[in-house]
Design an enzyme around this catalytic site. Sequence first.
Site, PDB file in Angstrom:
ATOM      1  N   CYS A 118      11.256  54.700 -37.599  1.00 15.26           N
ATOM      2  CA  CYS A 118      12.144  54.530 -38.749  1.00 15.26           C
ATOM      3  C   CYS A 118      11.317  55.089 -40.073  1.00 15.26           C
ATOM      4  CB  CYS A 118      12.736  53.351 -39.097  1.00 15.26           C
ATOM      5  SG  CYS A 118      11.672  51.815 -38.933  1.00 15.26           S
TER       6      CYS A 118
HETATM    7  N1  LIG Z   1      15.919  48.668 -35.499  1.00 16.75           N
HETATM    8  C1  LIG Z   1      15.394  49.877 -36.093  1.00 16.75           C
HETATM    9  O1  LIG Z   1      15.864  50.126 -37.501  1.00 16.75           O
HETATM   10  C2  LIG Z   1      14.588  50.792 -35.483  1.00 16.75           C
HETATM   11  C3  LIG Z   1      14.290  52.105 -35.965  1.00 16.75           C
HETATM   12  C4  LIG Z   1      13.820  53.068 -35.008  1.00 16.75           C
HETATM   13  C5  LIG Z   1      13.046  52.614 -33.915  1.00 16.75           C
HETATM   14  N2  LIG Z   1      13.482  51.660 -33.165  1.00 16.75           N
HETATM   15  C6  LIG Z   1      13.232  51.268 -31.901  1.00 16.75           C
HETATM   16  O2  LIG Z   1      14.049  51.316 -31.109  1.00 16.75           O
HETATM   17  C7  LIG Z   1      13.973  50.347 -30.137  1.00 16.75           C
HETATM   18  C8  LIG Z   1      15.252  49.336 -30.125  1.00 16.75           C
HETATM   19  O3  LIG Z   1      15.251  48.766 -31.260  1.00 16.75           O
HETATM   20  P1  LIG Z   1      16.299  47.940 -31.770  1.00 16.75           P
HETATM   21  O4  LIG Z   1      16.245  47.468 -33.088  1.00 16.75           O
HETATM   22  O5  LIG Z   1      17.744  48.398 -31.484  1.00 16.75           O
HETATM   23  O6  LIG Z   1      16.035  46.595 -30.898  1.00 16.75           O
HETATM   24  P2  LIG Z   1      17.135  45.208 -30.681  1.00 16.75           P
HETATM   25  O7  LIG Z   1      18.191  44.956 -31.442  1.00 16.75           O
HETATM   26  O8  LIG Z   1      16.050  44.164 -30.133  1.00 16.75           O
HETATM   27  O9  LIG Z   1      17.673  45.776 -29.281  1.00 16.75           O
HETATM   28  C9  LIG Z   1      17.047  46.137 -28.035  1.00 16.75           C
HETATM   29  C10 LIG Z   1      17.868  46.143 -27.027  1.00 16.75           C
HETATM   30  O10 LIG Z   1      17.450  46.424 -25.579  1.00 16.75           O
HETATM   31  C11 LIG Z   1      17.592  45.407 -24.679  1.00 16.75           C
HETATM   32  N3  LIG Z   1      16.519  45.246 -23.963  1.00 16.75           N
HETATM   33  C12 LIG Z   1      15.185  44.510 -23.587  1.00 16.75           C
HETATM   34  N4  LIG Z   1      14.759  44.623 -22.489  1.00 16.75           N
HETATM   35  C13 LIG Z   1      15.667  45.393 -21.678  1.00 16.75           C
HETATM   36  C14 LIG Z   1      15.563  45.921 -20.422  1.00 16.75           C
HETATM   37  N5  LIG Z   1      14.646  45.753 -19.611  1.00 16.75           N
HETATM   38  N6  LIG Z   1      16.591  46.515 -19.878  1.00 16.75           N
HETATM   39  C15 LIG Z   1      17.577  46.842 -20.729  1.00 16.75           C
HETATM   40  N7  LIG Z   1      17.714  46.570 -22.042  1.00 16.75           N
HETATM   41  C16 LIG Z   1      16.880  45.772 -22.572  1.00 16.75           C
HETATM   42  C17 LIG Z   1      17.584  43.972 -25.609  1.00 16.75           C
HETATM   43  O11 LIG Z   1      18.449  43.157 -24.812  1.00 16.75           O
HETATM   44  P3  LIG Z   1      18.163  41.407 -25.196  1.00 16.75           P
HETATM   45  O12 LIG Z   1      18.352  41.260 -26.516  1.00 16.75           O
HETATM   46  O13 LIG Z   1      19.074  40.618 -24.279  1.00 16.75           O
HETATM   47  O14 LIG Z   1      16.622  41.253 -24.598  1.00 16.75           O
HETATM   48  C18 LIG Z   1      18.511  44.231 -26.896  1.00 16.75           C
HETATM   49  O15 LIG Z   1      19.783  44.854 -26.488  1.00 16.75           O
HETATM   50  C19 LIG Z   1      12.661  49.560 -30.490  1.00 16.75           C
HETATM   51  O16 LIG Z   1      11.640  50.020 -29.537  1.00 16.75           O
HETATM   52  C20 LIG Z   1      12.463  49.706 -31.754  1.00 16.75           C
HETATM   53  O17 LIG Z   1      11.267  49.724 -32.005  1.00 16.75           O
HETATM   54  C21 LIG Z   1      14.300  50.592 -34.128  1.00 16.75           C
END
Ligand SMILES: NC(=O)c1ccc[n+]([C@@H]2O[C@H](COP(=O)([O-])OP(=O)(O)OC[C@H]3O[C@@H](n4cnc5c(N)ncnc54)[C@H](OP(=O)(O)O)[C@@H]3O)[C@@H](O)[C@H]2O)c1
Length: 350
Positions: free
Chosen positions: A155
């Site tokens: 991001c």
């Molecule tokens: N948030 C942002 O602004 C942003 C921006 C750019 C990139 N990213 C990247 O995008 C990715 C996701 O970010 P996010 O903010 O969406 O994180 P998040 O809200 O924590 O969501 C991650 C999701 O992945 C699930 N998960 C974890 N382990 C898993 C597995 N083995 N199989 C299937 N699902 C699984 C989690 O479920 P549980 O919670 O049940 O474990 C959760 O629903 C990360 O790598 C982050 O660095 C985020």
Amino acid sequence: MNEQKKCRVKIVGGTGYTGGEIIRLLLNHPLTEIVAITGAGIPQPQPAWRFWGWLRGVCDIPIAEETPGEGGNADVVFLSTPHGVSMKLAPLYYEKSHRVIDLSADYRFEDVSEREGWYADEHTSPELCKEAVYGMPELFREQIKSARLIANPGCYPTAAILSLYPAIKEGFIEATGIHIASASGVSGAGKNAKLPFHHPELDQNYFAYRVGSHQHSPEINSILSRVTGAKVSSSFVPHVLPIRRGILSTMFCRKKGNAALQQIWDAYNSYYEKEMFIRLYALGEAPNLQAVCGSNFVDISLHQDQITGEVIIVAAEDNLCKGAAGQAVQNMNIMMGFPEGMGLSHPGTL
Ligand SMILES: NC(=O)c1ccc[n+]([C@@H]2O[C@H](COP(=O)([O-])OP(=O)(O)OC[C@H]3O[C@@H](n4cnc5c(N)ncnc54)[C@H](OP(=O)(O)O)[C@@H]3O)[C@@H](O)[C@H]2O)c1
């Protein structure tokens, strides 16, 4: 008239913030069909609206426990999963010829050694790092078209790289000694955020974190060095704002040469005037979060400090949209040969 074939999509991590945003965007995408959504720790499949209240009456697609590598008939698999998890899932889908768009940081470095000291886990599929294309359409559009694995950008790096690229490439600023100060809404930390991100800690608060040691630093420097041919070094300080979405970044750069600010602006305009998601502001204006949140735009403005002569660049984006899910959908559009802005051309919200 031939009906264009729809892209079948699986979303892994659909219970997280970026996965939820992909669902939101794709429900309004005319050429996409969501065939599966999965997450972790889900004993029984539940309709998507059970996880996301704003989907009630809109989306009944079940979200089920992830079965790694089971992509069914999906053309594209989005991995909205934490880093460390994606590197284990991506090879399973890649081997079965699904095209993978990974939102984590696991494939953002061609050379895995660049991760060392920034990411704790050892890479379990380093061979795929060289296959992955950095999914920033404005810089890697041609490679994205035929990519089988997309490393969707971080991001903070999205706004920083797009803002600094023309100035470094054209030699208007020094490639070293760049200072980047960014402030992000708290959704950037994901849905399982720790104590400092809880409401009583965050409300009315504003703080810096991982000062000078954030994992997006090497990504910014690495990609900018790759695309400009210069050895770029910047120092980066992220901050958290008590709001849900949005990143505003201010970049301080030592000026090189005698170009007037208008000349620098003209160069930026020639780089970006055809880019539908980059809005270059007129001199004297500066972006703000309300102008971009909910949209896939990155807004950029250029300034010069009257005392130091530094070039100051201000950029705003929605971390969940252009900084994550929106850019991922933009990449999918390019991979599938759809119009690049399909499903993404909506404006932001109040
Ligand atoms: N948030 C942002 O602004 C942003 C921006 C750019 C990139 N990213 C990247 O995008 C990715 C996701 O970010 P996010 O903010 O969406 O994180 P998040 O809200 O924590 O969501 C991650 C999701 O992945 C699930 N998960 C974890 N382990 C898993 C597995 N083995 N199989 C299937 N699902 C699984 C989690 O479920 P549980 O919670 O049940 O474990 C959760 O629903 C990360 O790598 C982050 O660095 C985020």
